[in-house]
Scaffold this motif. Structure first.
Motif, PDB file in Angstrom:
ATOM      1  N   LYS A   4     -57.798  48.878-114.214  1.00  0.00           N
ATOM      2  CA  LYS A   4     -57.960  48.326-115.556  1.00  0.00           C
ATOM      3  C   LYS A   4     -57.097  49.083-116.562  1.00  0.00           C
ATOM      4  O   LYS A   4     -56.509  48.482-117.454  1.00  0.00           O
ATOM      5  CB  LYS A   4     -59.419  48.373-115.984  1.00  0.00           C
ATOM      6  CG  LYS A   4     -60.309  47.394-115.244  1.00  0.00           C
ATOM      7  CD  LYS A   4     -61.717  47.451-115.771  1.00  0.00           C
ATOM      8  CE  LYS A   4     -62.614  46.484-115.034  1.00  0.00           C
ATOM      9  NZ  LYS A   4     -63.981  46.509-115.566  1.00  0.00           N
ATOM     10  N   VAL A   5     -57.043  50.398-116.404  1.00  0.00           N
ATOM     11  CA  VAL A   5     -56.204  51.206-117.289  1.00  0.00           C
ATOM     12  C   VAL A   5     -54.739  50.845-117.083  1.00  0.00           C
ATOM     13  O   VAL A   5     -53.984  50.676-118.043  1.00  0.00           O
ATOM     14  CB  VAL A   5     -56.434  52.716-117.050  1.00  0.00           C
ATOM     15  CG1 VAL A   5     -55.448  53.556-117.838  1.00  0.00           C
ATOM     16  CG2 VAL A   5     -57.865  53.094-117.406  1.00  0.00           C
ATOM     17  N   ALA A   6     -54.322  50.686-115.841  1.00  0.00           N
ATOM     18  CA  ALA A   6     -52.942  50.324-115.543  1.00  0.00           C
ATOM     19  C   ALA A   6     -52.584  48.960-116.128  1.00  0.00           C
ATOM     20  O   ALA A   6     -51.503  48.774-116.696  1.00  0.00           O
ATOM     21  CB  ALA A   6     -52.701  50.334-114.031  1.00  0.00           C
ATOM     22  N   ALA A   7     -53.498  47.992-116.022  1.00  0.00           N
ATOM     23  CA  ALA A   7     -53.248  46.656-116.570  1.00  0.00           C
ATOM     24  C   ALA A   7     -53.129  46.707-118.089  1.00  0.00           C
ATOM     25  O   ALA A   7     -52.245  46.075-118.678  1.00  0.00           O
ATOM     26  CB  ALA A   7     -54.347  45.692-116.147  1.00  0.00           C
ATOM     27  N   ALA A   8     -54.008  47.464-118.734  1.00  0.00           N
ATOM     28  CA  ALA A   8     -53.949  47.600-120.189  1.00  0.00           C
ATOM     29  C   ALA A   8     -52.659  48.299-120.608  1.00  0.00           C
ATOM     30  O   ALA A   8     -52.017  47.906-121.593  1.00  0.00           O
ATOM     31  CB  ALA A   8     -55.164  48.365-120.701  1.00  0.00           C
ATOM     32  N   LEU A   9     -52.243  49.299-119.856  1.00  0.00           N
ATOM     33  CA  LEU A   9     -51.009  50.020-120.164  1.00  0.00           C
ATOM     34  C   LEU A   9     -49.792  49.117-120.026  1.00  0.00           C
ATOM     35  O   LEU A   9     -48.893  49.137-120.866  1.00  0.00           O
ATOM     36  CB  LEU A   9     -50.876  51.241-119.255  1.00  0.00           C
ATOM     37  CG  LEU A   9     -49.666  52.136-119.499  1.00  0.00           C
ATOM     38  CD1 LEU A   9     -49.655  52.662-120.928  1.00  0.00           C
ATOM     39  CD2 LEU A   9     -49.659  53.282-118.519  1.00  0.00           C
ATOM     40  N   ARG A  10     -49.783  48.276-118.988  1.00  0.00           N
ATOM     41  CA  ARG A  10     -48.666  47.332-118.829  1.00  0.00           C
ATOM     42  C   ARG A  10     -48.599  46.373-120.012  1.00  0.00           C
ATOM     43  O   ARG A  10     -47.518  46.045-120.497  1.00  0.00           O
ATOM     44  CB  ARG A  10     -48.802  46.560-117.511  1.00  0.00           C
ATOM     45  CG  ARG A  10     -48.420  47.385-116.289  1.00  0.00           C
ATOM     46  CD  ARG A  10     -48.297  46.529-115.031  1.00  0.00           C
ATOM     47  NE  ARG A  10     -49.500  45.766-114.715  1.00  0.00           N
ATOM     48  CZ  ARG A  10     -50.516  46.218-113.995  1.00  0.00           C
ATOM     49  NH1 ARG A  10     -50.476  47.439-113.497  1.00  0.00           N
ATOM     50  NH2 ARG A  10     -51.564  45.450-113.754  1.00  0.00           N
ATOM     51  N   GLY A  11     -49.742  45.920-120.482  1.00  0.00           N
ATOM     52  CA  GLY A  11     -49.779  45.046-121.656  1.00  0.00           C
ATOM     53  C   GLY A  11     -49.270  45.752-122.891  1.00  0.00           C
ATOM     54  O   GLY A  11     -48.510  45.183-123.680  1.00  0.00           O
ATOM     55  N   PHE A  12     -49.657  47.009-123.067  1.00  0.00           N
ATOM     56  CA  PHE A  12     -49.204  47.795-124.216  1.00  0.00           C
ATOM     57  C   PHE A  12     -47.687  47.987-124.177  1.00  0.00           C
ATOM     58  O   PHE A  12     -47.001  47.827-125.182  1.00  0.00           O
ATOM     59  CB  PHE A  12     -49.915  49.150-124.237  1.00  0.00           C
ATOM     60  CG  PHE A  12     -49.478  50.043-125.357  1.00  0.00           C
ATOM     61  CD1 PHE A  12     -49.952  49.835-126.641  1.00  0.00           C
ATOM     62  CD2 PHE A  12     -48.596  51.090-125.132  1.00  0.00           C
ATOM     63  CE1 PHE A  12     -49.546  50.656-127.685  1.00  0.00           C
ATOM     64  CE2 PHE A  12     -48.192  51.915-126.161  1.00  0.00           C
ATOM     65  CZ  PHE A  12     -48.673  51.706-127.443  1.00  0.00           C
ATOM     66  N   ILE A  13     -47.161  48.301-123.009  1.00  0.00           N
ATOM     67  CA  ILE A  13     -45.724  48.527-122.858  1.00  0.00           C
ATOM     68  C   ILE A  13     -44.934  47.261-123.163  1.00  0.00           C
ATOM     69  O   ILE A  13     -43.813  47.323-123.677  1.00  0.00           O
ATOM     70  CB  ILE A  13     -45.414  49.057-121.443  1.00  0.00           C
ATOM     71  CG1 ILE A  13     -45.962  50.485-121.298  1.00  0.00           C
ATOM     72  CG2 ILE A  13     -43.928  49.016-121.134  1.00  0.00           C
ATOM     73  CD1 ILE A  13     -45.965  51.016-119.883  1.00  0.00           C
TER      74      ILE A  13
END
Length: 68
Positions: A4-13
């Motif tokens: 979930k953290v990785a998915a949110a980080l990809r969205g932020f990037i």
């Protein structure tokens, strides 16, 4: 890293620099705000998107991030 953290980080990037600044400002207001502020931010984000349900495929599951 949690999925979930990785998915949110990809969205932020994927955001533009201006969108990142706006996201950080709102996230900080949410983190540092009380329950009323947090509820207001949640309500505003739902209203702005106009999303009541997200179709994630043939099983019509709910979004793991917003619960819709």
């Amino acid at each position: 890293m949690d999925n979930k953290v990785a998915a949110a980080l990809r969205g932020f990037i994927a955001l533009t620099p201006a969108q990142r600044d706006e996201f950080i400002t709102i996230a900080n207001r949410y983190i540092n705000g009380g329950p009323l502020t947090q509820d207001r931010i949640i309500d505003e984000s739902t209203r702005d998107w106009g999303i009541t349900k997200v179709d994630l495929g043939p099983t019509s599951q709910t979004c793991p991030y917003c619960g819709k």
